[in-house]
Enzyme design. Structure first.
Site, short mmCIF file in Angstrom:
data_model
loop_
_atom_site.label_atom_id
_atom_site.label_comp_id
_atom_site.label_asym_id
_atom_site.label_seq_id
_atom_site.Cartn_x
_atom_site.Cartn_y
_atom_site.Cartn_z
N TYR A 84 8.23 -10.41 4.99
CA TYR A 84 7.45 -11.33 3.77
C TYR A 84 8.69 -11.99 3.45
O TYR A 84 9.88 -11.69 3.31
CB TYR A 84 7.21 -10.43 2.76
CG TYR A 84 5.92 -9.99 2.90
CD1 TYR A 84 4.62 -10.43 2.36
CD2 TYR A 84 5.54 -8.47 3.36
CE1 TYR A 84 3.36 -9.97 2.57
CE2 TYR A 84 4.59 -7.86 3.51
CZ TYR A 84 3.19 -8.60 3.28
OH TYR A 84 1.88 -8.19 3.01
N TYR A 121 4.24 -3.77 9.86
CA TYR A 121 5.24 -3.61 9.36
C TYR A 121 5.50 -1.89 8.73
O TYR A 121 4.42 -1.39 8.27
CB TYR A 121 5.92 -4.56 8.13
CG TYR A 121 5.05 -4.65 7.11
CD1 TYR A 121 5.26 -3.97 6.10
CD2 TYR A 121 4.16 -5.63 7.00
CE1 TYR A 121 4.57 -3.88 4.75
CE2 TYR A 121 3.26 -5.89 5.85
CZ TYR A 121 3.69 -4.75 4.78
OH TYR A 121 2.57 -5.15 3.79
N ARG A 141 1.67 -0.45 7.73
CA ARG A 141 0.97 -1.30 7.52
C ARG A 141 0.14 -1.96 8.82
O ARG A 141 0.80 -2.61 9.50
CB ARG A 141 1.05 -2.40 6.48
CG ARG A 141 1.48 -1.82 5.03
CD ARG A 141 0.55 -1.16 4.30
NE ARG A 141 -0.82 -1.22 4.38
CZ ARG A 141 -1.48 -2.24 3.67
NH1 ARG A 141 -0.92 -2.97 2.81
NH2 ARG A 141 -2.71 -2.41 4.04
N HIS A 165 -2.30 -7.41 8.08
CA HIS A 165 -3.25 -7.76 7.05
C HIS A 165 -2.77 -8.98 6.35
O HIS A 165 -1.81 -9.43 6.31
CB HIS A 165 -3.46 -6.66 6.12
CG HIS A 165 -2.20 -6.40 5.23
ND1 HIS A 165 -1.09 -5.76 5.71
CD2 HIS A 165 -1.56 -6.85 3.94
CE1 HIS A 165 -0.14 -5.50 5.05
NE2 HIS A 165 -0.58 -6.36 4.06
N HIS A 206 -3.55 -10.60 2.33
CA HIS A 206 -4.05 -10.57 0.90
C HIS A 206 -4.81 -11.73 0.54
O HIS A 206 -4.42 -12.78 0.76
CB HIS A 206 -2.90 -10.37 0.24
CG HIS A 206 -2.08 -9.28 0.44
ND1 HIS A 206 -2.11 -7.83 -0.23
CD2 HIS A 206 -0.92 -9.12 1.15
CE1 HIS A 206 -0.96 -7.07 0.30
NE2 HIS A 206 -0.38 -7.93 1.18
#
Lengths: 242, 206
Positions: free
Chosen positions: A108, A147, A157, A160, A162
């Site tokens: 991120y 990640y 995770r 995905h 959000h």
């Protein structure tokens, strides 16, 4: 005085409970007292509204909205699209949809993310759009990477994105996550597992949509979102109990 | 067998996670991408009424401030009108009544400037005391939590408020009442949110 039509009560069985020990962070952040259930008032049936003045036309294109001129992010080019509907299957038009995600390496662009996968200089990782009159929305992006995260030492995770959706009323406000068909990490993810209802989990998995794929360019995934529905008839409730 | 009801099922909520800022407040995440970030100005320049500041902490069950929360506020203007087609009338030009604020990464403090809302209609012809509607998301919060901020200088209206009166435990009602103080001549309301434990904030299913 006309009583405003109410939103259907949320079916809490479709949502994760607040306390989900498998997702450790929820333990100290979840209320222990019962929530107080409210009938809708004007405070709940109204909510903020957004228009095209609030955003820019390119905000929904994550392939270009942070890229240097002539460059683009690394990763699998995808289209994420679908409709925002309510429980009555009516389109929710003119509502703001905001997304955020990791880059193709699972990193991120955030001051708090220190995962060793690199930042992509051409990828910001956020986008936003307003649904059209049919409730339709559309983003171009790259498929995010899986990640690791510190829940159990070996927790990963699934890929995905959000999503944040407003609807027409504060009562419809929703944040959720979209997963991708075929990802083996979905069933073992502690955050996915906070949802007790398998059908509700399935509803968070976007399906490969070959019809919307752009040949020789981008793979498409379809992700429809359902917000709370609203009564079409007005009732005068009895005064008892008030 | 019986017929099927043909309603769709609401999409399940998932936590906003630790990186919610990227999507909803990218400047706070550490980068500049949008021409306009949303939710930075709740009342706008033309709103009538008293200008106030509201601030506090979000505190977890161990007593520690939570430093990765995003809060959204939804409120009426000083006349008790929401900026919405069913909001009860017209609002001042530029008044949105909606704002977004994050907690500080180091201290957990949050705060926003707005105007104090007026009373708004309740159910059955009753009147609701002035309040701000709050929605709270963060890592570890699976479904956004709804609560309300009332004002301690509205004791009479609060005593008659139908929502506060729904709370069976009178001692818990004060968890929803912000405390007014004056700072540099300006009213500041203090409102700490306790997610769990002693003095746990009252949260609502709306």
């Amino acid at each position: 005085m006309t009583r405003p039509a109410e939103y259907y009560q949320r079916n809490r069985a479709l949502h994760p409970p607040a306390l989900t020990p498998g997702y450790k962070t929820s333990v100290a952040r979840s209320p222990r007292q019962s929530l107080i259930s409210l009938e809708n008032t004007i405070s709940e049936i109204t909510g903020p509204r957004f228009g095209h003045n609030d955003i820019d036309a390119g905000d929904n294109d994550l392939l270009t909205n942070y890229a240097r001129p002539g460059e683009g992010p690394i990763g699998e080019r995808i289209i994420l699209h679908g409709r925002v509907l309510d429980e009555n299957a009516r389109p929710v038009a003119g509502t703001l949809v905001e997304i955020w995600q990791a880059n193709a390496g699972g990193r991120y662009r955030h001051r708090k993310d220190s995962y060793l996968a690199p930042i992509d200089p051409n990828f910001g990782g956020c986008g936003r759009t307003v649904t059209d009159e049919n409730g339709y929305y559309f983003f171009r992006t790259v498929k995010p990477g899986a990640y690791p995260w510190r829940n159990y030492v070996n927790s990963w995770r699934p890929a995905h994105i959000h999503l944040s959706i407003f609807g027409a009323a504060f009562a419809q406000r929703l944040i959720t996550q979209c997963y991708f068909e075929g990802d083996p990490l979905i069933p073992i993810c502690p955050i996915v597992q906070t949802i007790p209802d398998p059908e509700a989990v399935a509803q968070l998995v976007a399906k490969l949509d070959l019809n919307a794929t752009i040949p020789l360019d981008s793979i498409a995934y379809k992700f429809d979102i359902v917000l709370r529905g609203r009564r079409s008839t007005l009732f005068e409730n009895r005064l008892e109990g008030n | 067998m019986v017929q099927r009801l043909d309603y769709l099922r609401e999409t399940a909520s998932q936590t906003a996670g630790p990186y919610v800022h990227i999507g909803l407040a990218p400047g706070a995440a550490g980068f500049d991408i949008y021409a306009r970030e949303l939710g930075c100005d709740i009342a706008g320049p033309n709103a009538a009424g008293e200008r106030i500041r509201v601030e506090g902490l979000v505190i977890d069950g161990t007593g520690a401030p939570v430093k990765d929360v995003l809060l959204e506020v939804w409120q009426a203007n000083a006349e008790g009108v929401y900026a919405h087609p069913e909001g009860g009338g017209a609002v001042e030009d530029g008044f949105r009544g909606w704002g977004r604020v994050i907690t500080d990464f180091d201290t957990g403090a949050w705060g926003f400037d707005t105007v104090k809302p007026g009373k708004v209609p309740g159910r059955m012809g009753r009147v609701q005391a002035p309040h701000l509607n709050l929605w709270i998301v963060a890592r570890g919060i699976n479904v956004g939590q709804n609560t309300r901020i009332y004002f301690d200088d509205e004791a009479g209206a609060n005593a008659a408020d139908p929502v506060l009166n729904l709370i069976e435990w009178e001692n818990r009602r004060r968890t929803l009442v912000a405390r007014r103080e004056m700072r540099d001549g300006k009213p500041v309301y203090r409102f700490d949110i306790r997610l769990q434990g002693a003095d746990e904030t009252v949260f609502f299913v709306i």
